[in-house]
Write a protein that holds these residues in place. Structure first.
Motif, PDB file in Angstrom:
ATOM      1  N   VAL A   1      37.685  29.094  36.374  1.00 53.51           N
ATOM      2  CA  VAL A   1      37.248  30.451  36.708  1.00 53.51           C
ATOM      3  C   VAL A   1      38.318  31.077  37.597  1.00 53.51           C
ATOM      4  O   VAL A   1      38.560  30.600  38.710  1.00 53.51           O
ATOM      5  N   SER A   2      38.963  32.112  37.105  1.00 54.24           N
ATOM      6  CA  SER A   2      40.000  32.825  37.856  1.00 54.24           C
ATOM      7  C   SER A   2      39.457  34.184  38.276  1.00 54.24           C
ATOM      8  O   SER A   2      39.156  35.031  37.429  1.00 54.24           O
ATOM      9  N   ILE A   3      39.310  34.369  39.579  1.00 55.12           N
ATOM     10  CA  ILE A   3      38.759  35.605  40.121  1.00 55.12           C
ATOM     11  C   ILE A   3      39.913  36.536  40.494  1.00 55.12           C
ATOM     12  O   ILE A   3      40.792  36.167  41.277  1.00 55.12           O
ATOM     13  N   VAL A   4      39.906  37.728  39.932  1.00 56.67           N
ATOM     14  CA  VAL A   4      40.966  38.690  40.209  1.00 56.67           C
ATOM     15  C   VAL A   4      40.833  39.194  41.646  1.00 56.67           C
ATOM     16  O   VAL A   4      39.770  39.706  42.022  1.00 56.67           O
ATOM     17  N   PRO A   5      41.857  39.048  42.484  1.00 57.00           N
ATOM     18  CA  PRO A   5      41.779  39.540  43.869  1.00 57.00           C
ATOM     19  C   PRO A   5      41.541  41.053  43.891  1.00 57.00           C
ATOM     20  O   PRO A   5      42.140  41.799  43.104  1.00 57.00           O
ATOM     21  N   SER A   6      40.654  41.494  44.769  1.00 57.41           N
ATOM     22  CA  SER A   6      40.339  42.917  44.837  1.00 57.41           C
ATOM     23  C   SER A   6      39.784  43.266  46.213  1.00 57.41           C
ATOM     24  O   SER A   6      39.091  42.465  46.835  1.00 57.41           O
ATOM     25  N   SER A   7      40.088  44.477  46.650  1.00 59.60           N
ATOM     26  CA  SER A   7      39.527  44.989  47.898  1.00 59.60           C
ATOM     27  C   SER A   7      38.449  46.029  47.622  1.00 59.60           C
ATOM     28  O   SER A   7      37.908  46.628  48.554  1.00 59.60           O
ATOM     29  N   GLU A   8      38.127  46.238  46.342  1.00 62.28           N
ATOM     30  CA  GLU A   8      37.078  47.183  45.994  1.00 62.28           C
ATOM     31  C   GLU A   8      35.715  46.600  46.368  1.00 62.28           C
ATOM     32  O   GLU A   8      35.570  45.406  46.577  1.00 62.28           O
TER      33      GLU A   8
END
Length: 745
Positions: A701-708
């Motif tokens: 599982v690869s979680i896309v980094p985000s500040s949203e």
């Protein structure tokens, strides 16, 4: 489950009488669930009432209590059924509170006004909205209580609040130091600040860190209690014999043999959901109650009751799909699809999806303690406010005489969020009948697995028909699409969700994110089968249709399926999350860079639901020939865009669990069918389910980094798994799957 289409405006369209009960409901008794079971906290309950008119972000005293030893209990304004929100919400509040995480415990709120979903204004666990809608709320709650603790310490120490440092559950100023528990009582006397300064995300020490559930030890050791485990003094247990056909009535019941079973106390005719009737057997325990039920002799009145048949329904649905339906309001779609007939190439495909049972691990159970002037109900409710109004109706009490004690649930997938409050109302009806029979006592009504599979609610049976015209480059020139499915919300308090005659839960996700020129219409037949949201709602079938057809178009135009998808998303400003999720899955899988073993193939799919995007790249193989082919899923690589990820460990668990549930939908025999109005399946021996060996050996599982802001994750992992697997199977067999579960010829 309830999904993103539900807004405060649609709730406002519910029956006025029921909403009046919701708006007036305000209780002061707080029940703490989770690891603390049914333990009440009277001192905390006395402080739980927030100031009149305060916002959901301005009520820290209703959500947090700190014991003198620093033990901090944070209440979840939802119900946890394994999705980890009890821990996730506590992490968010504890972050801003600067609590000592090792001393944090969790529990549940109830139907008090304090615990409504701040976005919807009602009590709701559903639509993967918990973290998404309460992220800001819980941050502000933590920040406000922290400011109140600092103010109390500053006042006691005779210093300015700016001179007090709060960290890891302690307050410090110079040589003075104290735990939060020492100042909690004084903090409650401080004014709740109107404004609060929140942390810079770069300073987070909990949010974004892989964290185990606060209840993991209790669950892994068997200490965790669920609704099925509730025990009250003098409690009786009831089971209900329901009619074989939905809405059936009791014509005659012979109860003599049942009453002779040791432990059986009463046999009662009770009202059921949807206007039916059943016979409740009440006893000293489940064994006696069930043996008593087996001894009943009941004649059912089924005249005039529709008796649906799956085979006949499929034929009717397929015929309807040939005709134009009600146009679906889909502003993201180009409505002119007339060019499909003149296109140089065409693709016509019809899909069928069966009714499905939720099959949650813990069957339904509701304990009702009905007094002359009060009713307490103990169960796992996804909508306790709505349920409290229904129980008031069933018992003849006033809404403020009903108290819901929310319990931990062993799974739900939407089954515990019935708009009619079906099983809570039914349990209350049994308690009322028992009291009228002169045997008033707390009573736990238990649904067996067979009860829920034969007489529950189901994901709707659905048929899709797509007529697509395209050119040699794979450009879609026109796409006519029709869907036939019962409406989930018609006739419910959420009927306001229907837009111009179309239930949007039926069509969610169609066309996205590809922007194809699609003309979409819907038929909503009325069928005597109760239907309900099922994990990921309409996306369970719309994603399968979209992603297998897009894949088929890629192959037909001799394009790589990943490259083709990225090409179709070009120019779509809203497809950034889709591209990022797909690219993350591709990068982790090695797609296009490594050669698979002989007999294995890649499969790709992606889908957005509940504002999150999940993409899968899978590896599968097929053994056998003809109808006896067996599919093996070897690898799953997920790319996930869910905004700011509060707890990566929980997201990973939800994606893996959702993928397993989706895998079940592909397995031959995973369906609910009806014959002459009777559900044919009764337990797992008739409903194919995946076992441990069916899970892939590799799952990333690869979680896309985000500040949203965070988006939902309880459901989005389910929709794209089945089409990704189907696309791999098509490469291996040359046969496109047009239905779930898979069928080979």
């Amino acid at each position: 489950m309830l999904m993103q289409h539900l807004t405060q405006a649609t709730v406002a369209a519910a029956p006025k009488a029921r909403l009046a009960r919701l708006s007036r409901r305000h209780f002061i008794t707080t029940t703490v669930g989770g690891a603390t079971g049914l333990a009440l906290m009277p001192a905390f309950a006395q402080s739980a009432a927030a100031a009149p008119g305060s916002k959901p972000t301005e009520q820290p005293v209703a959500f947090v209590t700190i014991a003198p030893d620093g033990t901090t209990t944070i209440l979840c304004n939802r119900m946890d059924m394994g999705q980890g929100i009890e821990t996730g919400l506590a992490m968010i509040l504890a972050e801003e509170l600067e609590a000592d995480w090792s001393r944090v415990k969790t529990g549940f709120g109830d139907q008090q006004a304090n615990y409504v979903d701040p976005a919807f204004g009602m009590h709701l666990t559903g639509g993967s909205n918990s973290i998404k809608n309460s992220y800001g709320q819980y941050r502000e709650l933590g920040g406000r209580l922290r400011a109140m603790l600092v103010a109390a310490a500053a006042q006691a120490w005779g210093v300015k609040p700016a001179e007090v440092v709060s960290a890891n559950g302690r307050l410090t100023s110079g040589s003075r130091s104290a735990g939060y528990g020492e100042f909690f009582a004084a903090a409650l006397k401080q004014a709740v600040p109107e404004k609060v300064s929140l942390k810079d995300p770069k300073d987070f020490r909990l949010i974004g860190k892989p964290t185990g559930l606060t209840v993991s030890r209790a669950k892994s050791t068997g200490a965790q209690t669920y609704a099925m485990d509730v025990q009250l003094p003098g409690m009786l247990v009831a089971v209900v014999q329901r009619p074989p056909v939905f809405k059936g009535q009791v014509a005659r019941v012979a109860s003599e043999a049942a009453l002779k079973v040791p432990g059986v106390k009463a046999v009662l005719t009770v009202p059921l959901d949807r206007g039916g009737q059943g016979v409740a057997v009440v006893a000293t325990g489940y064994w006696a109650a069930n043996k008593g039920r087996e001894a009943l002799q009941i004649d059912w009145q089924l005249d005039g009751v529709a008796k649906p048949d799956s085979a006949q329904l499929l034929a009717q649905y397929q015929a309807l799909a040939q005709t134009p339906g009600t146009p679906a309001p889909q502003p993201h779609l180009a409505q002119d699809a007339s060019a499909w007939k003149q296109a140089p190439k065409s693709l016509v495909a019809e899909y069928a999806f069966p009714y499905l049972n939720h099959a949650q691990m813990e069957p339904l159970a509701c304990t009702v303690d009905l007094k002359s002037d009060r009713c307490d109900a103990y169960y796992a409710s996804q909508m306790p406010g709505l349920d409290a109004g229904a129980i008031a109706d069933a018992t003849g009490l006033k809404p403020d005489q009903v108290q819901i004690h929310v319990q931990m649930a062993g799974g739900g997938f939407g089954r515990r969020a019935v708009p009619s409050s079906e099983w809570a109302r039914e349990a209350a009806g049994v308690a009322v009948a028992l009291a009228k029979a002169g045997q008033r006592a707390p009573v736990k009504v238990i649904w067996s697995r067979e009860d829920d599979m034969r007489a529950g609610y189901y994901r709707p049976m659905t048929v899709h028909r797509a007529e697509i015209g395209y050119d040699a480059s794979g450009k879609v020139l026109g796409w006519q699409h029709r869907v036939v499915s019962q409406s989930i919300v018609k006739g419910s308090p959420f009927e306001g969700m229907i837009q111009k005659g179309v239930d949007p839960t039926t069509t969610e996700g169609l066309g996205e994110p590809y922007g194809v020129p699609m003309n979409l219409s819907v038929h909503h037949p009325d069928v005597n089968v109760p239907v309900l949201w099922w994990r990921s709602v309409g996306s369970t079938h719309t994603a399968f249709v979209m992603e297998t057809l897009i894949d088929e178009l890629a192959v037909a135009s001799q394009q790589d399926p990943v490259a083709y998808r990225l090409k179709l998303m070009e120019g779509n400003a809203k497809a950034g999350h889709h591209r990022a999720a797909l690219q993350a899955a591709v990068a982790k899988s090695g797609y296009g860079k490594r050669k698979l073993a002989a007999g294995r193939a890649w499969g790709v799919a992606l889908h957005e639901s509940f504002e999150s995007v999940v993409a899968y790249v899978v590896v599968a193989s097929v053994k056998g020939k003809g109808a006896d082919r067996q599919v093996t899923l070897h690898e799953v690589h997920a790319g996930v865009h869910c905004g700011l990820c509060v707890n990566p460990k929980a997201v990973e668990a939800q994606v893996q669990g959702a993928a397993l549930m989706a895998l079940a939908t592909t397995m031959p025999g995973h369906r609910i069918t009806l014959k002459d109005g009777v559900v044919e399946q009764s337990n797992f021996h008739q409903l194919a389910m995946p076992r441990i060996p069916d899970m892939p050996r590799v799952f990333t599982v690869s979680i896309v980094p985000s500040s949203e802001r965070p988006t939902g994750m309880g459901e989005p992992g389910l929709p794209p798994l089945a089409p990704a697997l189907a696309n791999a199977v098509a490469r291996l067999t040359g046969q496109r799957q047009r239905e779930l579960p898979f069928r080979f010829s």
